[in-house]
Design an enzyme around this catalytic site. Structure first.
Site, PDB file in Angstrom:
ATOM      1  N   THR A   1      -7.427  17.973  26.641  1.00 43.53           N
ATOM      2  CA  THR A   1      -7.424  19.365  26.171  1.00 43.53           C
ATOM      3  C   THR A   1      -6.492  19.552  24.971  1.00 43.53           C
ATOM      4  O   THR A   1      -6.488  20.616  24.345  1.00 43.53           O
ATOM      5  CB  THR A   1      -6.973  20.324  27.298  1.00 43.53           C
ATOM      6  OG1 THR A   1      -5.756  19.807  27.840  1.00 43.53           O
ATOM      7  CG2 THR A   1      -8.014  20.421  28.399  1.00 43.53           C
TER       8      THR A   1
ATOM      9  N   TYR B   1       9.491   7.891  13.865  1.00 41.04           N
ATOM     10  CA  TYR B   1       8.542   8.326  12.829  1.00 41.04           C
ATOM     11  C   TYR B   1       8.830   9.762  12.405  1.00 41.04           C
ATOM     12  O   TYR B   1       9.035  10.045  11.218  1.00 41.04           O
ATOM     13  CB  TYR B   1       7.130   8.204  13.395  1.00 41.04           C
ATOM     14  CG  TYR B   1       6.024   8.535  12.416  1.00 41.04           C
ATOM     15  CD1 TYR B   1       5.671   7.655  11.394  1.00 41.04           C
ATOM     16  CD2 TYR B   1       5.302   9.728  12.528  1.00 41.04           C
ATOM     17  CE1 TYR B   1       4.644   7.958  10.505  1.00 41.04           C
ATOM     18  CE2 TYR B   1       4.271  10.034  11.653  1.00 41.04           C
ATOM     19  CZ  TYR B   1       3.941   9.140  10.644  1.00 41.04           C
ATOM     20  OH  TYR B   1       2.917   9.454   9.778  1.00 41.04           O
TER      21      TYR B   1
ATOM     22  N   SER C   1     -10.459   5.796  15.404  1.00 38.83           N
ATOM     23  CA  SER C   1     -10.855   4.383  15.397  1.00 38.83           C
ATOM     24  C   SER C   1     -11.044   3.871  16.819  1.00 38.83           C
ATOM     25  O   SER C   1     -12.005   3.151  17.112  1.00 38.83           O
ATOM     26  CB  SER C   1      -9.835   3.543  14.624  1.00 38.83           C
ATOM     27  OG  SER C   1      -8.521   3.908  14.960  1.00 38.83           O
TER      28      SER C   1
END
Ligand code: NAD
Ligand code: UDP
Length: 325
Positions: free
Chosen positions: A211, A148, A192
């Site tokens: 965190t 990606y 979601s």
């Protein structure tokens, strides 16, 4: 204000962001051609637009050439959630790279303006914080997210080479985490996931310690930023960060979702995915100055609208199965 009607192609138009963009452009009086291979997109996302004579849907994979006649192109086609883009990583890179080549080729033939939906992932796991557009990033080229991240980086390269070599009118938007109605309920993205888990009364899965930070932009703000960018003069190419600069930890997001859903879900921890960025926050100075844009929807308002969407969706799904949600 009256505007000139254009023919606009939206690739990935049946996806989360694409469907909102199609809706916005139709609302402005344009003709919209939505091209999608329905990998992560759904017909239901654009079902409410089907009655418009100005709207057309075409099933097509952008890794193959496309011959249509349009004035503008928004190139959004690409799975965006880690579980979807890692499902078939070779296809993900092809979608970004071959998809960009095909859409740039189309724009070149038509002399059309073209906007690329790039991503904050081009910064990888950033060591500059907040991220400005002149930061080149810290990206693993061989990891699980690389299909990606590197695909999107290469697409940016192609956009700028077509601009320099062929004088194409390009716009590159670097989109930061965006959420809202029509996100896929099972796409594994954090907003979601947390809302679906909270509504089901299931444990909320925080990956790692929680965190790590993100900055969440509501979908209507994001779409407004994309349209403003497309409508700038030819001298504005980007890349321009579009996102909400309010940064928070993932644990804080989980707590907000619990509060706003009224859920009694507990927080549990699961392993952190590979190469999960530690921090992410856009510097939006360029968007403010060049587009006159900044987000207007705060997290509480945006989450409330998204929770309402997923509540309705759960009820519809339950009714379809003949059971109670
Ligand atoms: P999405 O998965 O809901 O939408 C992507 C759409 O592209 C889907 O409809 C899918 O079916 C379609 N698609 C995928 N591969 C295709 C192909 N080869 N040919 C044609 N269509 C194809 O994701 P989204 O959140 O709406 O993201 C839209 C764009 O914005 C993507 O390019 C993504 O990388 C970018 N982006 C999104 C975010 C975010 O937070 N939502 C952040 C950064 C960048
Ligand atoms: N995340 C999480 N629980 C989930 C899904 C995601 O803690 O159920 C974390 C994930 O590890 C990341 C952040 O939330 O740190 C955002 O994840 P998402 O997949 O939404 O987007 P991205 O990592 O691409 O920003």
């Amino acid at each position: 204000m009256s505007i000139t009607s254009k023919r606009i192609l939206v690739t990935g138009g049946a996806g989360f962001l694409g469907s909102h963009l199609c809706e916005r452009l139709l609302g402005e009086g344009h003709d919209v051609l939505c091209v999608d291979n329905f990998f992560t997109g759904r017909r239901s996302n654009v079902a409410h637009l089907m009655d418009s004579p100005r709207f057309e849907v075409m099933r097509h994979d952008v890794t193959f050439p496309l011959y249509v006649e349009v004035d503008e192109i928004y190139n959004l086609a690409c799975p965006a959630s880690p579980i979807h883009y890692q499902h078939d990583p070779v296809q993900t890179t092809k979608t970004s790279v071959h998809g960009a080549i095909n859409m740039l080729g189309l724009a070149k033939r038509l002399r059309a303006r073209i906007l690329q939906a790039s991503t904050s992932e081009v910064y990888g796991d950033p060591v500059v914080h907040p991220q400005t557009e002149d930061y080149w990033g810290n990206v693993n080229p061989i990891g699980f997210r690389s299909c990606y991240d590197e695909g999107k980086r290469c697409a940016e390269t192609l956009f700028f080479d077509y601009h320099r070599q062929h004088k194409l009118r390009i716009k590159v938007a670097r989109i930061f985490n965006t959420y809202g109605p029509r996100m896929h309920p099972q796409d594994g993205r954090v907003v979601s996931n947390f809302i679906m888990q909270a509504l089901a009364g299931e444990p909320i899965t925080i990956y790692g310690a929680g965190t790590q930070t993100r900055s969440f932009c509501f979908v209507s703000d994001l779409i407004d930023g994309l349209v403003r960018l497309m409508n700038t003069g030819d001298e504005v190419t980007g890349p321009i960060n579009i996102g909400n600069p309010v940064e928070m930890t993932i644990r804080e997001l989980a707590e907000a979702v619990i509060r706003l859903t009224g859920s009694s879900s507990e927080l549990i921890h699961a392993p952190l995915p590979h190469d999960d960025p530690v921090q992410r926050q856009p510097d939006i100075t360029q968007a403010r100055t060049r587009l006159g844009w900044e987000p207007s929807v705060d997290l509480e308002t945006g989450l409330a609208a998204t929770i309402a969407y997923f509540r309705d969706l759960r009820q519809t799904l339950a009714a379809d199965k003949g059971t109670h949600p």
